[in-house]
Design an enzyme around this catalytic site. Structure first.
Site, PDB file in Angstrom:
ATOM      1  N   GLU A 175       0.828  -1.218   0.000  1.00 46.11           N
ATOM      2  CA  GLU A 175       0.000   0.000   0.000  1.00 46.11           C
ATOM      3  C   GLU A 175       0.854   1.257   0.000  1.00 46.11           C
ATOM      4  OE1 GLU A 175      -2.873  -0.535   3.203  1.00 46.11           O
ATOM      5  OE2 GLU A 175      -4.174  -1.645   1.856  1.00 46.11           O
ATOM      6  N   GLU A 380      -5.300  -8.507  -1.305  1.00 42.97           N
ATOM      7  CA  GLU A 380      -6.007  -8.363  -0.030  1.00 42.97           C
ATOM      8  C   GLU A 380      -7.466  -8.085  -0.334  1.00 42.97           C
ATOM      9  OE1 GLU A 380      -4.686  -5.617   2.985  1.00 42.97           O
ATOM     10  OE2 GLU A 380      -2.579  -6.009   2.499  1.00 42.97           O
TER      11      GLU A 380
HETATM   12  C1  BG6 Z   1      -4.608  -3.018   4.584  1.00 45.34           C
HETATM   13  C2  BG6 Z   1      -3.254  -3.438   5.083  1.00 45.34           C
HETATM   14  O1  BG6 Z   1      -4.717  -1.646   4.733  1.00 45.34           O
HETATM   15  O2  BG6 Z   1      -5.744  -3.481   5.202  1.00 45.34           O
HETATM   16  C3  BG6 Z   1      -3.267  -4.566   6.089  1.00 45.34           C
HETATM   17  O3  BG6 Z   1      -2.359  -3.725   4.050  1.00 45.34           O
HETATM   18  C4  BG6 Z   1      -4.479  -4.414   6.982  1.00 45.34           C
HETATM   19  O4  BG6 Z   1      -2.044  -4.536   6.774  1.00 45.34           O
HETATM   20  C5  BG6 Z   1      -5.709  -4.554   6.116  1.00 45.34           C
HETATM   21  O5  BG6 Z   1      -4.503  -5.283   8.049  1.00 45.34           O
HETATM   22  C6  BG6 Z   1      -7.031  -4.546   6.871  1.00 45.34           C
HETATM   23  O6  BG6 Z   1      -7.106  -3.425   7.669  1.00 45.34           O
HETATM   24  P1  BG6 Z   1      -7.364  -3.507   9.220  1.00 45.34           P
HETATM   25  O7  BG6 Z   1      -7.164  -2.145   9.673  1.00 45.34           O
HETATM   26  O8  BG6 Z   1      -8.764  -4.009   9.357  1.00 45.34           O
HETATM   27  O9  BG6 Z   1      -6.377  -4.473   9.753  1.00 45.34           O
END
Ligand code: BG6
Length: 482
Positions: A175, A380
């Site tokens: 990111e 992701e």
């Molecule tokens: C992304 C990141 O922003 O979202 C992860 O690359 C992160 O590291 C994921 O865990 C989900 O976000 P969160 O804040 O729910 O953990």
């Protein structure tokens, strides 16, 4: 309408949220190791000194470091084709600027990759996922200093050489566009850390000078990424090296041209990074953006050529939610970690207020593919939820299955539209620490981990219903989604 036969199905993690063992076997502290836990209403805080007795979620996380065999065996059981993990930079170079690497750290990842190989799982490695060495942040102000580019390349050379026959897919920075936002989330990438102790994670930036530091640090990361791509291809021409962008659709709240323009500007904040890493140059609107924000980005004359030569092989991104944009400031906001905006009245939201939008994923895939024409990978996607054990002692996470099913359908449609999509790794395949809140309660996994928000629990693993469902999805190559 079907997935390519070698489609990379799997799950994704990040060392700082997953590994634990933060100071074992020679590992040094990373920026993430200096961030306290929080909740959705209590923001996480950066501490310059680690205070004994206080809770820092990354220190133990869910202890993949000692559970890697069991965790990867579960991925093998689900039939994963791919496992995304990050290498913890400070396991390899504890300070970041060390002369020689830490052999115990190198050995650990050899063991992890050997385990993946056992189950026919292709590793996808993020080189830096919010894990910049704390020492570099303190001594050099992290990525603001160009020497950090050399330290990063040294680290890349070590891991590319060590793992050249074990890893084919790499991502240079997680990111990277987190640094586009005027708040302190970007510090996780080691930017602007010389600022005061006790800074809160989402505190807004106050001055144009801070913005100049942030965007110069981001520029240095672009240069580092481009050089890493060149170096990686030299070491093994078969390497596939990608960028990783926090992706989201931003819709105009109304058809008022002012709202449309606002939405375009927000999408451009994502394309700013994609353009540099995929096309090898800053977008046409960058200069105007810097001028409007009173920002100076420090660059060297040779950088333009480096960026042009070190373009990535594919574009990867995270996608959880979408939002709207408007000039009307009175409209209700929606939650998110970095990509927030105005609430969309047509969409439902997760327990943490992130708006669920599978159709937006199809639109995003098409939008990005139209712009770059390179293969895409979703690295992701997933649903953070407070899973509760049912009376029969199991975890019936049907809401997660519904979320994933709808997003996989949207991927299928995008493939049918003509998009080249290489793979899909679901975020947090084993429950892990939330990046934005530091909570354990916000769970994403197919696999449950016994640990609570305060760090209590014996860390044992259990299969949720989504585990068995995803196994079927992979076995049918995305055809059986019931
Ligand atoms: C992304 C990141 O922003 O979202 C992860 O690359 C992160 O590291 C994921 O865990 C989900 O976000 P969160 O804040 O729910 O953990």
């Amino acid at each position: 309408m079907s997935f390519p036969k070698d489609f990379l199905w799997g799950g994704a993690t990040a060392a700082n949220q997953f590994e634990g063992a933060w100071n074992e076997d020679g590992k040094g502290p990373s920026v993430a190791d200096h961030v306290k836990g929080g909740t959705v209403s209590i923001p996480r805080q950066y501490d310059a000194e680690i205070h004994e007795g206080e809770y820092y979620p990354s220190h133990t996380a869910v202890d993949f470091y000692h559970h890697y065999k069991e965790d990867i065996a579960l991925y093998g059981e689900m039939g994963f084709k791919c496992f995304r993990l990050s290498i913890n930079w400070t396991r390899i170079y504890p300070h970041g600027d060390d002369e020689t690497p830490n052999q115990a750290g190198i050995d650990f990842y050899h063991k992890v990759f050997a385990e993946c190989k056992k189950y026919g799982i292709e590793p996808l490695v993020t080189i830096s996922h919010y894990e910049s060495p704390w020492y570099l942040a303190e001594k050099y102000n992290g990525w603001y200093d160009r020497r950090t580019i050399d330290f990063y390349l040294n680290y890349c050379r070590t891991i590319f050489t060590e793992y050249k026959d074990e890893v084919k897919y790499w991502l240079t920075f997680n990111e990277i566009n987190a640094a586009m936002f005027p708040m302190n989330f970007g510090r996780l990438n080691g930017v602007g850390l010389k600022l005061a102790d006790g800074v809160k994670m989402f505190e807004p930036e106050k001055t144009a000078e801070e913005a100049s530091v942030r965007l110069t640090a981001l520029h240095n990361q672009f240069v580092a990424s481009a050089k890493a791509v060149m170096l990686g291809h030299e070491i093994n021409p078969d390497f596939k090296i990608g960028c990783m962008i926090a992706g989201s659709m931003v819709y105009p709240y109304t058809c008022n041209p002012a709202d449309v323009e606002e939405a375009e500007n927000k999408m451009n904040a994502q394309f700013y990074c994609g353009d540099v890493q995929v096309r090898g140059e800053y977008p046409y609107f960058a200069k105007k953006m810097w001028k409007d924000q009173g920002v100076t980005v420090r660059m060297e004359p040779e950088d333009a050529e480096i960026l042009k030569k070190g373009t990535v092989d594919f574009y990867s991104f995270s996608y959880y939610m979408s939002s709207c944009a408007s000039t009307d400031e009175s409209l209700q906001k929606t939650a998110g970690n970095i990509l927030t905006g105005i609430k969309n009245p047509y969409l439902k939201a997760s327990d943490w207020g992130w708006q669920i939008d599978p159709e937006g994923l199809r639109i995003y895939l098409n939008r990005v593919y139209a712009r770059y024409q390179v293969p895409l990978m979703i690295v992701e996607n997933g649903l953070g939820a407070a899973d509760e054990r049912a009376e029969d002692g199991k975890f019936h996470d049907t809401y997660r299955i519904d979320y994933l099913r709808d997003h996989i359908k949207a991927m299928k449609e995008a493939i049918d539209d003509g998009v080249e999509l290489w793979g899909y790794t679901m975020w947090g395949c084993t429950d892990l620490v939330s990046a934005s809140t530091g909570e354990m309660k916000k769970r994403y996994g197919f696999v449950y981990v016994d640990k609570d928000n305060d760090g209590n629990g014996d860390l044992h693993r259990e299969r949720k219903d989504s585990f068995f469902w995803f196994k079927k999805v992979i076995a049918s190559n995305g055809e059986d989604l019931d």
